[in-house]
Design a protein around this motif. Structure first.
Motif, PDB file in Angstrom:
ATOM      1  N   MET A   1       0.848  -1.197   0.000  1.00  0.00           N
ATOM      2  CA  MET A   1       0.000   0.000   0.000  1.00  0.00           C
ATOM      3  C   MET A   1       0.882   1.245   0.000  1.00  0.00           C
ATOM      4  O   MET A   1       1.808   1.350   0.798  1.00  0.00           O
ATOM      5  CB  MET A   1      -0.915   0.016   1.227  1.00  0.00           C
ATOM      6  N   ASN A   2       0.622   2.182  -0.916  1.00  0.00           N
ATOM      7  CA  ASN A   2       1.474   3.352  -1.011  1.00  0.00           C
ATOM      8  C   ASN A   2       1.006   4.462  -0.071  1.00  0.00           C
ATOM      9  O   ASN A   2      -0.054   4.404   0.541  1.00  0.00           O
ATOM     10  CB  ASN A   2       1.553   3.861  -2.451  1.00  0.00           C
ATOM     11  N   ASN A   3       1.840   5.512   0.002  1.00  0.00           N
ATOM     12  CA  ASN A   3       1.573   6.578   0.963  1.00  0.00           C
ATOM     13  C   ASN A   3       0.327   7.390   0.657  1.00  0.00           C
ATOM     14  O   ASN A   3      -0.174   8.121   1.514  1.00  0.00           O
ATOM     15  CB  ASN A   3       2.777   7.520   1.036  1.00  0.00           C
ATOM     16  N   SER A   4      -0.184   7.306  -0.574  1.00  0.00           N
ATOM     17  CA  SER A   4      -1.407   8.056  -0.890  1.00  0.00           C
ATOM     18  C   SER A   4      -2.561   7.613   0.007  1.00  0.00           C
ATOM     19  O   SER A   4      -3.436   8.421   0.351  1.00  0.00           O
ATOM     20  CB  SER A   4      -1.773   7.877  -2.363  1.00  0.00           C
ATOM     21  N   TRP A   5      -2.556   6.338   0.397  1.00  0.00           N
ATOM     22  CA  TRP A   5      -3.597   5.853   1.303  1.00  0.00           C
ATOM     23  C   TRP A   5      -3.474   6.484   2.686  1.00  0.00           C
ATOM     24  O   TRP A   5      -4.470   6.731   3.373  1.00  0.00           O
ATOM     25  CB  TRP A   5      -3.537   4.336   1.418  1.00  0.00           C
ATOM     26  N   LEU A   6      -2.238   6.760   3.086  1.00  0.00           N
ATOM     27  CA  LEU A   6      -2.005   7.380   4.385  1.00  0.00           C
ATOM     28  C   LEU A   6      -2.696   8.740   4.451  1.00  0.00           C
ATOM     29  O   LEU A   6      -3.387   9.065   5.417  1.00  0.00           O
ATOM     30  CB  LEU A   6      -0.501   7.531   4.620  1.00  0.00           C
ATOM     31  N   TYR A   7      -2.536   9.518   3.399  1.00  0.00           N
ATOM     32  CA  TYR A   7      -3.132  10.852   3.385  1.00  0.00           C
ATOM     33  C   TYR A   7      -4.641  10.783   3.165  1.00  0.00           C
ATOM     34  O   TYR A   7      -5.385  11.656   3.631  1.00  0.00           O
ATOM     35  CB  TYR A   7      -2.441  11.698   2.310  1.00  0.00           C
ATOM     36  N   SER A   8      -5.098   9.746   2.491  1.00  0.00           N
ATOM     37  CA  SER A   8      -6.542   9.575   2.298  1.00  0.00           C
ATOM     38  C   SER A   8      -7.250   9.325   3.616  1.00  0.00           C
ATOM     39  O   SER A   8      -8.288   9.935   3.910  1.00  0.00           O
ATOM     40  CB  SER A   8      -6.823   8.418   1.329  1.00  0.00           C
ATOM     41  N   ILE A   9      -6.691   8.426   4.426  1.00  0.00           N
ATOM     42  CA  ILE A   9      -7.371   8.140   5.695  1.00  0.00           C
ATOM     43  C   ILE A   9      -7.130   9.247   6.711  1.00  0.00           C
ATOM     44  O   ILE A   9      -7.950   9.456   7.607  1.00  0.00           O
ATOM     45  CB  ILE A   9      -6.996   6.753   6.265  1.00  0.00           C
ATOM     46  N   GLN A  10      -6.024   9.979   6.561  1.00  0.00           N
ATOM     47  CA  GLN A  10      -5.826  11.172   7.390  1.00  0.00           C
ATOM     48  C   GLN A  10      -6.968  12.156   7.178  1.00  0.00           C
ATOM     49  O   GLN A  10      -7.524  12.702   8.142  1.00  0.00           O
ATOM     50  CB  GLN A  10      -4.497  11.849   7.054  1.00  0.00           C
ATOM     51  N   ASN A  11      -7.328  12.358   5.938  1.00  0.00           N
ATOM     52  CA  ASN A  11      -8.430  13.266   5.615  1.00  0.00           C
ATOM     53  C   ASN A  11      -9.735  12.784   6.251  1.00  0.00           C
ATOM     54  O   ASN A  11     -10.511  13.587   6.781  1.00  0.00           O
ATOM     55  CB  ASN A  11      -8.592  13.356   4.099  1.00  0.00           C
ATOM     56  N   VAL A  12      -9.949  11.477   6.232  1.00  0.00           N
ATOM     57  CA  VAL A  12     -11.187  10.917   6.805  1.00  0.00           C
ATOM     58  C   VAL A  12     -11.235  11.122   8.311  1.00  0.00           C
ATOM     59  O   VAL A  12     -12.255  11.569   8.862  1.00  0.00           O
ATOM     60  CB  VAL A  12     -11.324   9.420   6.457  1.00  0.00           C
ATOM     61  N   THR A  13     -10.140  10.811   9.010  1.00  0.00           N
ATOM     62  CA  THR A  13     -10.158  10.948  10.477  1.00  0.00           C
ATOM     63  C   THR A  13     -10.242  12.413  10.894  1.00  0.00           C
ATOM     64  O   THR A  13     -10.894  12.746  11.885  1.00  0.00           O
ATOM     65  CB  THR A  13      -8.938  10.279  11.134  1.00  0.00           C
ATOM     66  N   GLU A  14      -9.597  13.303  10.125  1.00  0.00           N
ATOM     67  CA  GLU A  14      -9.667  14.724  10.464  1.00  0.00           C
ATOM     68  C   GLU A  14     -11.090  15.261  10.328  1.00  0.00           C
ATOM     69  O   GLU A  14     -11.593  15.957  11.227  1.00  0.00           O
ATOM     70  CB  GLU A  14      -8.716  15.516   9.570  1.00  0.00           C
ATOM     71  N   LEU A  15     -11.755  14.939   9.230  1.00  0.00           N
ATOM     72  CA  LEU A  15     -13.124  15.410   9.039  1.00  0.00           C
ATOM     73  C   LEU A  15     -14.077  14.811  10.073  1.00  0.00           C
ATOM     74  O   LEU A  15     -15.023  15.466  10.525  1.00  0.00           O
ATOM     75  CB  LEU A  15     -13.596  15.086   7.618  1.00  0.00           C
ATOM     76  N   THR A  16     -13.812  13.555  10.451  1.00  0.00           N
ATOM     77  CA  THR A  16     -14.642  12.914  11.476  1.00  0.00           C
ATOM     78  C   THR A  16     -14.462  13.600  12.821  1.00  0.00           C
ATOM     79  O   THR A  16     -15.440  13.885  13.536  1.00  0.00           O
ATOM     80  CB  THR A  16     -14.278  11.420  11.587  1.00  0.00           C
ATOM     81  N   ALA A  17     -13.211  13.904  13.174  1.00  0.00           N
ATOM     82  CA  ALA A  17     -12.940  14.577  14.451  1.00  0.00           C
ATOM     83  C   ALA A  17     -13.579  15.961  14.494  1.00  0.00           C
ATOM     84  O   ALA A  17     -14.170  16.360  15.505  1.00  0.00           O
ATOM     85  CB  ALA A  17     -11.429  14.677  14.669  1.00  0.00           C
ATOM     86  N   ILE A  18     -13.477  16.696  13.384  1.00  0.00           N
ATOM     87  CA  ILE A  18     -14.076  18.030  13.321  1.00  0.00           C
ATOM     88  C   ILE A  18     -15.597  17.948  13.490  1.00  0.00           C
ATOM     89  O   ILE A  18     -16.214  18.780  14.167  1.00  0.00           O
ATOM     90  CB  ILE A  18     -13.700  18.720  12.000  1.00  0.00           C
ATOM     91  N   ALA A  19     -16.205  16.922  12.890  1.00  0.00           N
ATOM     92  CA  ALA A  19     -17.663  16.753  13.013  1.00  0.00           C
ATOM     93  C   ALA A  19     -18.085  16.518  14.458  1.00  0.00           C
ATOM     94  O   ALA A  19     -19.210  16.854  14.853  1.00  0.00           O
ATOM     95  CB  ALA A  19     -18.123  15.591  12.135  1.00  0.00           C
ATOM     96  N   CYS A  20     -17.187  15.933  15.247  1.00  0.00           N
ATOM     97  CA  CYS A  20     -17.496  15.653  16.655  1.00  0.00           C
ATOM     98  C   CYS A  20     -17.351  16.882  17.539  1.00  0.00           C
ATOM     99  O   CYS A  20     -17.806  16.875  18.698  1.00  0.00           O
ATOM    100  CB  CYS A  20     -16.574  14.549  17.184  1.00  0.00           C
ATOM    101  N   TYR A  21     -16.705  17.922  17.022  1.00  0.00           N
ATOM    102  CA  TYR A  21     -16.364  19.084  17.854  1.00  0.00           C
ATOM    103  C   TYR A  21     -17.591  19.660  18.572  1.00  0.00           C
ATOM    104  O   TYR A  21     -17.541  19.969  19.763  1.00  0.00           O
ATOM    105  CB  TYR A  21     -15.688  20.160  16.994  1.00  0.00           C
ATOM    106  N   ASP A  22     -18.679  19.815  17.854  1.00  0.00           N
ATOM    107  CA  ASP A  22     -19.870  20.429  18.449  1.00  0.00           C
ATOM    108  C   ASP A  22     -20.505  19.583  19.544  1.00  0.00           C
ATOM    109  O   ASP A  22     -21.373  20.077  20.283  1.00  0.00           O
ATOM    110  CB  ASP A  22     -20.919  20.712  17.367  1.00  0.00           C
TER     111      ASP A  22
END
Length: 310
Positions: A1-22
């Motif tokens: 698995m190449n590093n592009s997947w690393l940044y893809s799931i980073q984007n997913v976890t970041e958006l999920t965490a932001i959604a939890c902020y409220d």
């Protein structure tokens, strides 16, 4: 698995965490978990993969979204996915210490398909020899063995575990040798990882927590190094039958990291609230800043990244 997947799931976890902020500090762990599941599912479905949830919110009859076996993605590479959209839902609801959005991905048939039940776990850093700890030893024996190897007094050993009634006898046993216990209210993925990171002041993790969380923790340890053993805990015959239906043939098996995560893995955890591994989401006017731990076993990569989104 190449590093592009690393940044893809980073984007997913970041958006999920932001959604939890409220939902931080609102006292509503159900709503916090729901928004995390909804956003993570939505973002995973945007990725170019034939993804299958190996570790999720539970079995299909108990989890309407991100259930074990659910298929995600737009089509492409076959990917196994392990998720905890909001590790520490109660922590988030109480604005307490250590909630995160977590994902690990690997190639097909990499993860143990762990049913949603308990797992006994023990973990230390990879800097220690393999025979220092053993899940069959008593907690006292493991602490004494670790102290002997470190050439220190047992009172200098720091153990982390969940603050649960089921751990009462273990706590009493450990305290007979004077060791220190750091109790946490929830979130044992970060606790297991903390015990495995050499520069952390936690020496060992001992205790029983969720089996899915055990697989996610093992994913991180496969990347950073560490010693971990796990054993499924069954309360009744119904749980045994569920496990066998998911492919568990030996109900007494002691799992090593390589049994829980068989192939190279990529791991991402973004903080929702401040914790052991990463800081939580910060908001300033219309900007959100997140901190994410990114790990790759194949590339031997381990680093934290801060991202600001408008």
């Amino acid at each position: 698995m190449n590093n592009s997947w690393l940044y893809s799931i980073q984007n997913v976890t970041e958006l999920t965490a932001i959604a939890c902020y409220d939902w931080i500090g609102k006292g509503d762990n159900v709503s916090a978990d729901k928004v995390a599941v909804d956003v993570m599912r939505q973002e995973l479905n945007k990725l170019p993969m034939n993804g299958k949830v190996a570790i999720g919110e539970g079995e299909r009859d108990k989890a309407p979204m991100l259930y074990i076996g659910e298929e995600l993605g737009k089509g492409g590479e076959s990917i196994d996915i392990a998720v905890d959209p909001l590790e520490g839902t109660t922590i988030c609801a109480r604005a307490d210490y250590g909630s995160m959005a977590v994902i690990a991905i690997s190639s097909k048939n990499s993860f143990l398909y762990a049913p949603d039940l308990y797992m006994q776990k023990i973990a230390i850093s990879a800097k220690y020899p393999k025979n220092i700890i053993d899940i069959n030893f008593s907690a006292k024996e493991n602490v004494l063995n670790l102290a002997k190897y470190k050439k220190c007094n047992p009172s200098e050993i720091i153990i982390m575990m969940l603050d649960r009634e089921r751990h009462k006898s273990i706590i009493e046993e450990i305290r007979t040798v004077g060791a220190k216990i750091r109790l946490i209210s929830d979130g044992d993925i970060s606790a297991v990882i903390a015990a495995a990171i050499p520069d952390n002041d936690v020496d060992i993790y001992i205790g029983t927590g969720g089996a899915p969380e055990g697989v996610l923790a093992a994913s991180a340890l496969r990347c950073v190094g560490g010693r971990m053993q796990g054993r499924l805990v069954f309360k009744n015959n119904q749980q045994i039958l569920r496990a066998k239906a998911m492919g568990i043939t030996d109900i007494n098996k002691i799992y090593e990291i390589e049994d829980l995560v068989k192939k190279d893995v990529i791991f991402a955890a973004t903080g929702v609230t401040d914790g052991l591994l990463v800081n939580g989401v910060q908001k300033y006017y219309d900007k959100f800043t997140t901190e994410t731990l990114l790990l790759s076993s194949a590339q031997k990569m381990s680093y934290k990244v801060k991202t600001t989104r408008y």
